[in-house]
Design a protein around this motif. Structure first.
Motif, PDB file in Angstrom:
ATOM      1  N   SER A 165       0.814  -1.216   0.000  1.00  0.00           N
ATOM      2  CA  SER A 165       0.000   0.000   0.000  1.00  0.00           C
ATOM      3  C   SER A 165       0.847   1.265   0.000  1.00  0.00           C
ATOM      4  N   VAL A 166       2.082   1.168   0.493  1.00  0.00           N
ATOM      5  CA  VAL A 166       2.965   2.341   0.509  1.00  0.00           C
ATOM      6  C   VAL A 166       4.072   2.219  -0.531  1.00  0.00           C
ATOM      7  N   THR A 167       3.914   1.273  -1.457  1.00  0.00           N
ATOM      8  CA  THR A 167       4.826   1.119  -2.600  1.00  0.00           C
ATOM      9  C   THR A 167       4.169   1.779  -3.801  1.00  0.00           C
ATOM     10  N   SER A 168       4.880   2.696  -4.448  1.00  0.00           N
ATOM     11  CA  SER A 168       4.205   3.567  -5.409  1.00  0.00           C
ATOM     12  C   SER A 168       3.974   2.956  -6.782  1.00  0.00           C
ATOM     13  N   ASN A 169       4.794   2.015  -7.199  1.00  0.00           N
ATOM     14  CA  ASN A 169       4.747   1.521  -8.580  1.00  0.00           C
ATOM     15  C   ASN A 169       3.402   0.848  -8.892  1.00  0.00           C
ATOM     16  N   PRO A 170       2.646   1.399  -9.844  1.00  0.00           N
ATOM     17  CA  PRO A 170       1.336   0.811 -10.190  1.00  0.00           C
ATOM     18  C   PRO A 170       1.442  -0.638 -10.672  1.00  0.00           C
ATOM     19  N   LYS A 171       2.588  -0.998 -11.247  1.00  0.00           N
ATOM     20  CA  LYS A 171       2.779  -2.370 -11.728  1.00  0.00           C
ATOM     21  C   LYS A 171       2.593  -3.384 -10.604  1.00  0.00           C
ATOM     22  N   TYR A 172       3.033  -3.021  -9.407  1.00  0.00           N
ATOM     23  CA  TYR A 172       2.902  -3.913  -8.261  1.00  0.00           C
ATOM     24  C   TYR A 172       1.549  -3.791  -7.579  1.00  0.00           C
ATOM     25  N   ARG A 173       0.925  -2.604  -7.652  1.00  0.00           N
ATOM     26  CA  ARG A 173      -0.265  -2.309  -6.874  1.00  0.00           C
ATOM     27  C   ARG A 173      -1.573  -2.678  -7.565  1.00  0.00           C
ATOM     28  N   THR A 174      -1.703  -2.258  -8.811  1.00  0.00           N
ATOM     29  CA  THR A 174      -3.018  -2.320  -9.457  1.00  0.00           C
ATOM     30  C   THR A 174      -3.596  -3.723  -9.635  1.00  0.00           C
ATOM     31  N   PRO A 175      -2.785  -4.780  -9.792  1.00  0.00           N
ATOM     32  CA  PRO A 175      -3.402  -6.106  -9.951  1.00  0.00           C
ATOM     33  C   PRO A 175      -4.188  -6.569  -8.733  1.00  0.00           C
ATOM     34  N   PHE A 176      -4.030  -5.884  -7.589  1.00  0.00           N
ATOM     35  CA  PHE A 176      -4.626  -6.370  -6.352  1.00  0.00           C
ATOM     36  C   PHE A 176      -5.750  -5.494  -5.829  1.00  0.00           C
ATOM     37  N   GLY A 177      -6.204  -4.593  -6.673  1.00  0.00           N
ATOM     38  CA  GLY A 177      -7.395  -3.827  -6.318  1.00  0.00           C
ATOM     39  C   GLY A 177      -7.198  -2.913  -5.127  1.00  0.00           C
ATOM     40  N   ASP A 178      -8.216  -2.818  -4.296  1.00  0.00           N
ATOM     41  CA  ASP A 178      -8.179  -1.917  -3.150  1.00  0.00           C
ATOM     42  C   ASP A 178      -7.150  -2.391  -2.122  1.00  0.00           C
ATOM     43  N   LEU A 179      -6.324  -1.464  -1.678  1.00  0.00           N
ATOM     44  CA  LEU A 179      -5.315  -1.771  -0.675  1.00  0.00           C
ATOM     45  C   LEU A 179      -5.639  -1.022   0.616  1.00  0.00           C
ATOM     46  N   ILE A 180      -4.667  -0.822   1.485  1.00  0.00           N
ATOM     47  CA  ILE A 180      -4.894  -0.124   2.750  1.00  0.00           C
ATOM     48  C   ILE A 180      -5.253   1.335   2.451  1.00  0.00           C
ATOM     49  N   PRO A 181      -6.306   1.858   3.053  1.00  0.00           N
ATOM     50  CA  PRO A 181      -6.722   3.239   2.756  1.00  0.00           C
ATOM     51  C   PRO A 181      -5.840   4.280   3.442  1.00  0.00           C
ATOM     52  N   HIS A 182      -6.076   5.531   3.089  1.00  0.00           N
ATOM     53  CA  HIS A 182      -5.446   6.697   3.733  1.00  0.00           C
ATOM     54  C   HIS A 182      -3.934   6.773   3.485  1.00  0.00           C
ATOM     55  N   VAL A 183      -3.498   6.351   2.278  1.00  0.00           N
ATOM     56  CA  VAL A 183      -2.091   6.478   1.901  1.00  0.00           C
ATOM     57  C   VAL A 183      -1.978   7.540   0.813  1.00  0.00           C
ATOM     58  N   THR A 184      -1.053   8.466   0.993  1.00  0.00           N
ATOM     59  CA  THR A 184      -0.820   9.540   0.023  1.00  0.00           C
ATOM     60  C   THR A 184       0.618   9.475  -0.458  1.00  0.00           C
ATOM     61  N   PHE A 185       0.806   9.523  -1.775  1.00  0.00           N
ATOM     62  CA  PHE A 185       2.152   9.518  -2.351  1.00  0.00           C
ATOM     63  C   PHE A 185       2.541  10.936  -2.750  1.00  0.00           C
ATOM     64  N   LEU A 186       3.651  11.407  -2.195  1.00  0.00           N
ATOM     65  CA  LEU A 186       4.182  12.717  -2.539  1.00  0.00           C
ATOM     66  C   LEU A 186       5.448  12.550  -3.382  1.00  0.00           C
ATOM     67  N   ASN A 187       5.885  13.649  -3.966  1.00  0.00           N
ATOM     68  CA  ASN A 187       7.083  13.643  -4.818  1.00  0.00           C
ATOM     69  C   ASN A 187       8.263  14.164  -4.006  1.00  0.00           C
ATOM     70  N   LEU A 188       9.278  13.340  -3.826  1.00  0.00           N
ATOM     71  CA  LEU A 188      10.430  13.728  -3.025  1.00  0.00           C
ATOM     72  C   LEU A 188      11.178  14.929  -3.590  1.00  0.00           C
ATOM     73  N   ASN A 189      10.976  15.207  -4.867  1.00  0.00           N
ATOM     74  CA  ASN A 189      11.653  16.351  -5.483  1.00  0.00           C
ATOM     75  C   ASN A 189      10.967  17.682  -5.190  1.00  0.00           C
ATOM     76  N   ASP A 190       9.789  17.638  -4.573  1.00  0.00           N
ATOM     77  CA  ASP A 190       9.083  18.884  -4.254  1.00  0.00           C
ATOM     78  C   ASP A 190       9.822  19.666  -3.165  1.00  0.00           C
ATOM     79  N   GLU A 191       9.526  20.949  -3.084  1.00  0.00           N
ATOM     80  CA  GLU A 191      10.118  21.800  -2.062  1.00  0.00           C
ATOM     81  C   GLU A 191       9.528  21.472  -0.686  1.00  0.00           C
TER      82      GLU A 191
END
Length: 423
Positions: A165-191
């Motif tokens: 649920s906290v791994t960002s790559n859709p290749k690993y995530r999307t085949p398994f449908g709904d995962l743990i809720p309330h997870v937000t992915f941010l971009n480490l390059n942001d200020e």
């Protein structure tokens, strides 16, 4: 020795041995002409096919003290004759010794300054599952709605449902449908200002933040120190627990005992996780917490059947003792410089193909303009095992004990592979 082995297995040809692959689930893409039979430090052998390989993978940063380490083998043998498993219904001495060693060595070598308690388990993904549960429990004790987790794009934290649920790559995530809720992915390059705005405006909903100090599977990206310092400050101000995933980049891999040991103590995590190298191939992992997190835990909040078993703990004590040594860590940095120097020389020869060389210690990536699939294949044909990371990065994570001469030999093979593909 090779002849004796071949004679003992001569009735079983390569073809018949690999016929057994039909009994394996289809979760891995493996070369059909390679079956590892034994190893020695930074070399692997396919005796069935009569091949020797220099190994720049170390089982994906696992066998930090080399394949078939004789001391590890001796410890396993002696401990197996004493006690392999007793369950977490009781204390066992090896588990207690390892836990105290992890806390003491962590502090001595500049890691988590307020390290307090250790939860021992069996794999990296399991260590991260524990870290997430601990962070969420801590958040809920402050505010029942404080359950959210921040993770980052390009991250990898494991394959079980929580870690996934906290791994960002859709290749690993999307085949398994709904995962743990309330997870937000941010971009480490942001200020940092952007992180501050998001975290402060959602402080009543956020329990934890998880980040790799050096993103491994994502392509070998060291996170800048000022970014980690700033993130920890923002999280502390908003009662958000900080988790450092050091499963791949920790335990000597960067030339420090822990990657975060290069940071000032105000950037140290509330929780950090370790696995891979911790058992030099024997399955064991650890989640280390400070008192703030531990005080949120109650008996029965988490558990594991095999975690902290005497056999794994005995091996890990030795691993930690060997790596937690200034002389050992300094030679990791020196070996890493050989890699970076030679790879940058190669980059100068192929600037259109090799775009960047980055990393710390012996976790190094050479980023190509395209996926280096053919380079990796050609290297294997020439006797070198290398793996990829991210979209187009060749990853170098050999045993921390690899000999300088073997590094040079392996890099010469890698250069020949690049030349063969891009001639």
């Amino acid at each position: 020795m090779l002849k004796r082995y071949l004679s003992s297995t001569s009735a079983k040809s390569l073809a018949s041995a690999l016929d057994e692959k039909v009994y394996q689930v289809t979760t891995y893409a493996r070369p059909d002409d390679l079956c590892i039979t034994r190893g020695q430090n930074a070399k692997l052998y396919d005796d069935i096919n009569g091949r020797e390989y220099i190994d720049f993978t170390a089982g994906i940063a696992v066998t930090a003290l080399g394949h078939s380490n004789p001391e590890v083998a001796d410890i396993m043998h002696k401990q197996a004759l004493k006690l392999v498993h007793s369950s977490n219904l009781y204390y066992n001495k090896e588990c207690l010794d390892l836990s105290s060693k992890l806390v003491e060595k962590t502090k001595k070598f500049g890691g988590q300054f307020d390290a307090s308690k250790v939860f021992l388990c069996n794999s990296g993904t399991e260590a991260n599952e524990a870290a997430l549960k601990f962070a969420k429990k801590h958040g809920i004790t402050i505010n029942p709605k404080k359950q959210g987790i921040i993770a980052f794009q390009n991250s990898f934290h494991g394959r079980t449902m929580g870690a996934l649920s906290v791994t960002s790559n859709p290749k690993y995530r999307t085949p398994f449908g709904d995962l743990i809720p309330h997870v937000t992915f941010l971009n480490l390059n942001d200020e940092l200002t952007k992180f501050n705005d998001y975290i402060s405006s959602n402080r009543d909903k956020l329990a934890g933040l998880i980040v790799e100090p050096v993103q491994g599977e994502g392509g070998i990206f060291p996170v800048p120190a000022d970014k980690l310092i700033g993130l920890k400050k923002i999280c502390s101000e908003n009662e958000v627990a900080v988790i450092y995933d050091e499963i791949q980049c920790g335990l000597g891999r960067t030339g420090k005992l822990w990657a975060h040991a290069a940071l000032p103590k105000e950037a140290h995590p509330d929780i950090f996780t370790s696995a891979k190298a911790l058992g030099n191939g024997f399955p064991i992992a650890a989640t280390i917490v400070n008192d703030k997190i531990n005080n949120a835990l109650q008996v029965g909040d988490h558990g594991t059947t095999y975690g902290g078993n005497p056999l794994g703990s005995a091996v890990s004590k030795y691993v930690v003792d060997v790596i937690a040594d200034e002389k050992f860590l300094s030679q990791v940095e020196a070996k890493g410089e050989i890699f970076k120097t030679r790879l940058r020389e190669l980059q100068k020869r192929f600037p259109e193909q090799i775009k960047d060389v980055r990393g710390r210690g012996l976790i190094i990536g050479a980023e190509f303009a395209e996926p280096p699939t053919e380079v990796i294949k050609r290297a294997r044909e020439l006797g070198l095992l290398v793996i990829t990371a991210g979209k187009s990065t060749a990853r170098f994570v050999p045993a921390l004990t690899i000999e300088d001469s073997v590094i040079e030999e392996g890099l010469e093979i890698f250069a020949k592979a690049v030349e063969a593909v891009y001639k």
